[in-house]
Scaffold this motif. Structure first.
Motif, short mmCIF file in Angstrom:
data_model
loop_
_atom_site.label_atom_id
_atom_site.label_comp_id
_atom_site.label_asym_id
_atom_site.label_seq_id
_atom_site.Cartn_x
_atom_site.Cartn_y
_atom_site.Cartn_z
N ASN A 113 0.85 -1.18 0.00
CA ASN A 113 0.00 0.00 0.00
C ASN A 113 0.88 1.23 0.00
O ASN A 113 1.47 1.58 1.02
CB ASN A 113 -0.91 -0.01 1.23
N GLN A 114 1.00 1.84 -1.17
CA GLN A 114 1.83 3.03 -1.34
C GLN A 114 3.27 2.73 -0.91
O GLN A 114 3.96 1.96 -1.55
CB GLN A 114 1.22 4.20 -0.57
N ASP A 115 3.74 3.30 0.20
CA ASP A 115 5.14 3.13 0.59
C ASP A 115 5.31 2.09 1.69
O ASP A 115 6.31 2.09 2.40
CB ASP A 115 5.72 4.47 1.08
N LYS A 116 4.35 1.19 1.83
CA LYS A 116 4.40 0.24 2.93
C LYS A 116 3.93 -1.14 2.47
O LYS A 116 3.00 -1.27 1.68
CB LYS A 116 3.51 0.75 4.06
N ILE A 117 4.61 -2.17 2.97
CA ILE A 117 4.21 -3.55 2.74
C ILE A 117 3.82 -4.15 4.09
O ILE A 117 4.48 -3.89 5.10
CB ILE A 117 5.35 -4.38 2.11
N VAL A 118 2.75 -4.93 4.11
CA VAL A 118 2.32 -5.58 5.34
C VAL A 118 2.46 -7.09 5.19
O VAL A 118 1.91 -7.69 4.27
CB VAL A 118 0.86 -5.22 5.69
N PHE B 17 6.59 -3.07 6.66
CA PHE B 17 7.89 -2.92 5.99
C PHE B 17 7.86 -1.57 5.27
O PHE B 17 7.08 -1.38 4.34
CB PHE B 17 8.14 -4.05 5.00
N LYS B 18 8.69 -0.65 5.73
CA LYS B 18 8.71 0.70 5.18
C LYS B 18 9.74 0.81 4.06
O LYS B 18 10.82 0.22 4.12
CB LYS B 18 9.05 1.71 6.28
N GLN B 19 9.39 1.62 3.04
CA GLN B 19 10.33 1.83 1.95
C GLN B 19 11.54 2.62 2.45
O GLN B 19 11.40 3.61 3.17
CB GLN B 19 9.67 2.59 0.81
N ILE B 20 12.71 2.17 2.07
CA ILE B 20 13.94 2.90 2.39
C ILE B 20 14.02 4.10 1.45
O ILE B 20 14.05 3.95 0.23
CB ILE B 20 15.18 2.00 2.22
N LYS B 21 14.04 5.29 2.02
CA LYS B 21 13.97 6.52 1.23
C LYS B 21 15.34 7.10 0.88
O LYS B 21 15.42 8.15 0.27
CB LYS B 21 13.16 7.57 2.01
N GLU B 22 16.39 6.43 1.28
CA GLU B 22 17.73 6.95 1.02
C GLU B 22 18.08 6.82 -0.46
O GLU B 22 17.35 6.20 -1.24
CB GLU B 22 18.74 6.20 1.89
N SER B 23 19.20 7.40 -0.84
CA SER B 23 19.63 7.34 -2.24
C SER B 23 19.99 5.90 -2.60
O SER B 23 20.30 5.08 -1.74
CB SER B 23 20.85 8.24 -2.45
N TRP B 24 19.96 5.61 -3.90
CA TRP B 24 20.30 4.27 -4.36
C TRP B 24 21.74 3.92 -4.03
O TRP B 24 22.08 2.77 -3.77
CB TRP B 24 20.04 4.14 -5.86
N GLU B 25 22.57 4.93 -4.01
CA GLU B 25 23.98 4.70 -3.64
C GLU B 25 24.08 4.22 -2.19
O GLU B 25 24.81 3.28 -1.88
CB GLU B 25 24.78 5.98 -3.83
N ASP B 26 23.30 4.87 -1.30
CA ASP B 26 23.31 4.47 0.11
C ASP B 26 22.67 3.10 0.31
O ASP B 26 23.13 2.30 1.13
CB ASP B 26 22.58 5.52 0.95
#
Length: 272
Positions: free
Chosen positions: A62-67, A73-82
């Motif tokens: 659901n949007q930025d979250k998986i249950v 489970f929250k989406q990691i918002k950091e850069s792809w490099e990180d």
């Protein structure tokens, strides 16, 4: 008796487990386990079979979250490099190198990465180890687990809409308890008997394993490692379906009745 009560208690509690998060059901995407991708080695172990049983439930995105398992489970918002650096530091690419090559996957196939929220109210989530779920560019989900990659495939849009309707368009009466019997009555607006049945069939604990057609009666026996169930399907015309499941410790009755533009479902749990 104990197995019967455990299975049916799980059925009763499932909505509170699966929907513990503040998610908008109208916008859910659903994913189911791709069993054909599981290795024989995994399926031959007791732990592997238990894992498959635990994973053989719909995953909600659901949007930025998986249950999953009542855990966010929250989406990691950091850069792809990180993110790439984090996965490297955790040993992901080293531990799963052979598996990634087996499925011709690289970091470029990753669309989003989700990690379990250790601040969740879910005890399962807080007690579990750090875990990632990865959304791939083919729209499948991938879970790394003990050296194996486990995949989930998204349901069709029609199936997703049907499941969302099942959860959004329902009104249930107060549960009735007489001695040890438990009866629930729910009404599903703008849904047929087949709509409700098909939506419920994605929950393994319901044991709705057969695709059905109106007017088609049948009986069968399901035998798993820890359970044996005899099932009977009987149609009373085209607007009423009765399903009876005989467990070692009791009986579960499902009665579907189509009433104009809604379906009434009576569920009765009757332990011996």
């Amino acid at each position: 008796m104990i197995k019967f009560l455990y299975i049916n208690l799980f059925i009763i509690l499932l909505p509170y487990v699966a929907y513990a998060s503040d998610i908008n059901l109208a916008k859910n995407n659903y994913y189911m386990l791709m069993k054909d991708n599981l290795s024989e080695q995994l399926l031959q172990t007791k732990e592997g079979k238990l894992l498959v049983t635990e994973l053989d439930n719909l995953i909600f995105l659901n949007q930025d979250k998986i249950v999953l398992w009542g855990c966010d489970f929250k989406q990691i918002k950091e850069s792809w490099e990180d993110i790439n650096k984090q996965l490297n530091q955790s040993g992901f690419f080293k531990d799963y190198d052979n598996e990634l090559k087996k499925y011709h996957l690289t970091f470029r196939n990753f669309i989003k990465v989700y990690t379990n929220n250790r601040n969740s109210l879910s005890n399962i989530c807080n007690s579990s180890d750090h875990m990632n779920i990865i959304l791939l560019d083919n729209n499948n989900l991938m879970i790394p687990y003990e050296g194996e990659l486990i995949f989930f495939k998204r349901l069709s849009e029609e199936q997703e809409n049907n499941i969302n309707n099942y959860h959004n368009n329902v009104k249930c009466l107060e549960t009735k308890r007489v001695d040890m019997d438990i009866t629930d009555i729910c009404y599903y607006q703008n849904m047929t008997i087949l709509d409700v049945y098909n939506a419920m069939s994605f929950e393994p604990s319901n044991l709705f394993r057969k695709k059905i057609k109106i007017g088609e009666d049948f009986s069968s026996i399901y035998e798993d490692d820890d359970m044996k169930v005899e099932v009977e399907y009987k149609w009373k015309g085209k607007n009423k379906l009765e399903i009876v499941q005989y467990f070692d410790g009791g009986v579960t009755y499902y009665t579907f009745v189509n009433q104009e533009n809604r379906t009434k479902l009576i569920t009765k749990l009757s332990p011996d």
